[in-house]
Scaffold this motif. Sequence first.
Motif, PDB file in Angstrom:
ATOM      1  N   LYS A  13      59.742  15.159  25.988  1.00 47.80           N
ATOM      2  CA  LYS A  13      60.372  14.604  24.784  1.00 47.80           C
ATOM      3  C   LYS A  13      60.105  15.511  23.582  1.00 47.80           C
ATOM      4  CE  LYS A  13      60.789   9.823  26.086  1.00 47.80           C
ATOM      5  NZ  LYS A  13      60.481   8.452  25.814  1.00 47.80           N
ATOM      6  N   VAL A  49      59.592  18.728  23.717  1.00 46.29           N
ATOM      7  CA  VAL A  49      60.427  19.932  23.876  1.00 46.29           C
ATOM      8  C   VAL A  49      61.880  19.621  23.497  1.00 46.29           C
ATOM      9  CG1 VAL A  49      61.297  21.609  25.548  1.00 46.29           C
ATOM     10  CG2 VAL A  49      58.917  20.957  25.602  1.00 46.29           C
ATOM     11  N   ALA A  92      62.102  17.097  31.815  1.00 43.42           N
ATOM     12  CA  ALA A  92      60.898  16.701  32.565  1.00 43.42           C
ATOM     13  C   ALA A  92      60.806  17.476  33.876  1.00 43.42           C
ATOM     14  CB  ALA A  92      60.938  15.209  32.832  1.00 43.42           C
ATOM     15  N   GLY A  95      57.534  19.297  33.493  1.00 48.53           N
ATOM     16  CA  GLY A  95      56.638  18.394  34.211  1.00 48.53           C
ATOM     17  C   GLY A  95      56.590  17.073  33.480  1.00 48.53           C
ATOM     18  N   SER A  96      56.544  16.001  34.250  1.00 52.07           N
ATOM     19  CA  SER A  96      56.672  14.689  33.623  1.00 52.07           C
ATOM     20  C   SER A  96      55.338  14.087  33.207  1.00 52.07           C
ATOM     21  CB  SER A  96      57.381  13.740  34.589  1.00 52.07           C
ATOM     22  OG  SER A  96      57.725  12.581  33.956  1.00 52.07           O
ATOM     23  N   THR A 126      52.672  15.650  31.743  1.00 48.82           N
ATOM     24  CA  THR A 126      51.934  16.241  30.629  1.00 48.82           C
ATOM     25  C   THR A 126      52.368  15.638  29.298  1.00 48.82           C
ATOM     26  OG1 THR A 126      53.563  17.983  30.504  1.00 48.82           O
ATOM     27  CG2 THR A 126      51.592  18.458  31.764  1.00 48.82           C
ATOM     28  N   THR A 127      51.432  15.665  28.375  1.00 46.51           N
ATOM     29  CA  THR A 127      51.729  15.124  27.042  1.00 46.51           C
ATOM     30  C   THR A 127      51.251  16.095  25.966  1.00 46.51           C
ATOM     31  OG1 THR A 127      49.636  13.966  26.986  1.00 46.51           O
ATOM     32  CG2 THR A 127      51.527  12.714  27.775  1.00 46.51           C
ATOM     33  N   ILE A 128      51.888  16.008  24.829  1.00 44.28           N
ATOM     34  CA  ILE A 128      51.424  16.727  23.636  1.00 44.28           C
ATOM     35  C   ILE A 128      51.074  15.643  22.632  1.00 44.28           C
ATOM     36  CG2 ILE A 128      52.064  18.282  21.765  1.00 44.28           C
ATOM     37  CD1 ILE A 128      53.943  19.680  23.700  1.00 44.28           C
ATOM     38  N   PRO A 161      50.274  12.121  21.615  1.00 44.51           N
ATOM     39  CA  PRO A 161      50.613  10.873  22.298  1.00 44.51           C
ATOM     40  C   PRO A 161      52.003  10.899  22.952  1.00 44.51           C
ATOM     41  CG  PRO A 161      50.883  10.635  19.947  1.00 44.51           C
ATOM     42  CD  PRO A 161      50.441  12.039  20.172  1.00 44.51           C
ATOM     43  N   LYS A 216      55.218  12.534  25.393  1.00 44.41           N
ATOM     44  CA  LYS A 216      55.470  13.303  26.605  1.00 44.41           C
ATOM     45  C   LYS A 216      56.010  14.684  26.235  1.00 44.41           C
ATOM     46  CE  LYS A 216      55.935   9.778  30.003  1.00 44.41           C
ATOM     47  NZ  LYS A 216      56.566   9.330  31.202  1.00 44.41           N
ATOM     48  N   THR A 217      55.561  15.660  27.009  1.00 39.78           N
ATOM     49  CA  THR A 217      55.938  17.041  26.698  1.00 39.78           C
ATOM     50  C   THR A 217      57.454  17.219  26.704  1.00 39.78           C
ATOM     51  OG1 THR A 217      53.923  17.694  27.796  1.00 39.78           O
ATOM     52  CG2 THR A 217      55.483  19.426  27.353  1.00 39.78           C
ATOM     53  N   LEU A 273      65.373  13.813  29.641  1.00 43.87           N
ATOM     54  CA  LEU A 273      65.097  13.525  31.059  1.00 43.87           C
ATOM     55  C   LEU A 273      65.117  14.791  31.923  1.00 43.87           C
ATOM     56  CD1 LEU A 273      64.664  11.459  33.315  1.00 43.87           C
ATOM     57  CD2 LEU A 273      67.126  11.175  33.422  1.00 43.87           C
TER      58      LEU A 273
END
Lengths: 226, 498
Positions: free
Chosen positions: B287, B289, B271, B275-276, B278-280, B282, B284-285, B268
């Motif tokens: 998560k 990271v 994020a 940034g909340s 963006t995704t890598i 499917p 979230k980035t 959390l």
Amino acid sequence: MKAFFALGLAAGLLAAGCWSGENRSVGVYVLLNVAENHSRNLSQDIDTARQAVDFLLQTLAPADTLAVASIATVGFSESDIIATTTFGRRPSVVNDQKRSFRFRFDRFAQRAVGSPYSDLSGGLLQAIESLNRSGTDHKTILILSDLKEKPTTDPARDLPIQMTGFNVVTLKVPGFQPDARYMKLYRRRLENLRRKVESGNARFMIIDDLQQLTDVLTADSRAEGT
Amino acid sequence: MAVIESMLSITTHPGLSLLIWCAVLLLALYLGRNYAHQFIRSICRGIYSAMRLAASEVGRAEKRLAKRNREVLIARGMEGIERRVDRELSQMNTAVVKNARSYAALHHRISESIAHIDDDHRNSMDVPPSLPNWKPVIEAIAKIEHPGDAQVTEMLTEIHRLLQQQHVAAMNQHRNATRVRHSLLDRMLPLWTRTEKALRSVEQSMASLAGRAEKIDTTIQNYRQMQADTDSAVRVFSSSALTEFVTSALFLAVAAGGALINFDLIALPLAEITGSGTTIGPYKTAKVVAGVMTAAQLSLGLLLMESLRITRLFLVIGRLEKHLLTRITWIALTLLVVLAGVESTLALLRENMLADLAALKQALAGAQPSVVPRSAVPVAAQMAMGFILPFWIALGAIPLAAFLSSARMIAGSLGQAFLRLLAFSLRLLGQTSTSAGRVLTATYDLIIFPTLWLESTIGHMPRKSKQSEKPEGRTGFQKRSKKSSENEEQPGQLKESS
């Protein structure tokens, strides 16, 4: 050590390649008509609109777009937009933006005046333009109105609107308790709107409850920690 | 259906047609009996041979795998013993080096103490002369009667005083000499104690070295015993591999729990940094990271344990020189501490974010903001967890290495068991095909038994006269049955020959 460096380099390249930053943002444009006629009153409409805005503020996530505009006017213009924002990436910034949005809506609610008619077509055009400009992936227009427009002879109003990929959702207003004649008129207006929306290649939905809006918005639009 | 109808209509009575067809069929089967039996036997023999061949190959593979497993198991066990010996030798070396380094100082100290003792002893050997027996002389002079002559009296008094004076001086001198001697003897005591202490430390060191040497001796003996008796070694090592597998799996599960908590703790607040939106792929980035950070802690832990020679997963690290290993240890440890600090800060950020989110939700729900002051305990607890968890995950490298090492043994044993089962199944299938061949030929004969009965009856009649001469002779059917049963034994014979 060479193996480690190679491994680290490979992992870095892989991470860089995966960093696609795919856009999954959601845009919601609320068209709001506060009306005052024999069966509805202003405060009921305002309450409903507030509930909808609160629900959306709780649901939308960073990078999503939210706009609220009043269509209680004969001719829709930029000045009828109550608040519009595209949320930032950082959760703390998003929280501040949501507070600010709510503040602007509250200010509108305090000075809102009712109108027997609405400019739904003008509002739809504005919403489509605004959401297209925002570049969001999933575009939804939420209509909180009895769909009553002033009869007009302007042929431009009946032209088909191109809205491919849009979801147009209308909520049955709780305070709206039409009599038989009104019900008939309301159904006719709904049918007209459906035809217009579907002819523009958009999806039309009628919901009874705001919770049903969650199904319309994609799963990744749900706020997580914001 | 039409074919059946046409077949049944060769005579006016369908029953008669059916009978004729049955007779024809029986005749055909009778005529092709030998070929059919041969065909069935060939098929079954083929299946039997193929299964036997496959079973033998699988059995060979199982033996190869067992041999390999055994080699790996013994090598692993021996490596463990070698490591133990290596560690003992290393500790012994450290102790010897330490003792050798301090030996010069110790020797100097003992020599100095002995020299001091020697000097003191020599000095204390000078015994003060015994006191002259002044007392009777003084008393005798004191008892001399003086007739009243003043001169005599004065002289006697003077003699008495001088004698007294001499006596006191002699006494004092004697006392001083005795005191000096006693002080010399007193000074010898701490020197003796110091020398004894130094000798005791030497004794302890020697005892420690002797203990280590004894341990090494025992381990070497075990090593030789294991080398000589590999069967018992395999039993011992298998048992220890299984125990290690189970325990390391349990510890690994605990470490995985820690990793999950760590992931949840930092996902959390990350994020806020990444940034909340963006995704890598499917995910979230933030998560991703968080997952990478958790994996990095485990990697650093592995690196640390490898450089400390606790685990030996990477041969490359094992071959590095000692100063490089020390450098890697410090780098890994520093990075771990930095990560722990970052996570602790993230935990603080998380708490603040949650509080802000709760306040926003309250505001959107139209509720009044809470006036209860926030407690510092959850914040402190989360920060502490954020600091400790990276080290916890890093320590997970030890059970991970043990798990991977013992998993090879377990996988090898399972593979061996599977191959054994497969070989057994193939053998069983081959044997079943042989039995099935017998059953099929018998069933064939059972179906055409009227023709066989007829054949035996016809063959029986002209030989009746001969049979009366040879009562123990067999009928054609019996002979054929015997022959066919002999033929059916062939797969069994093949089994024996193979």
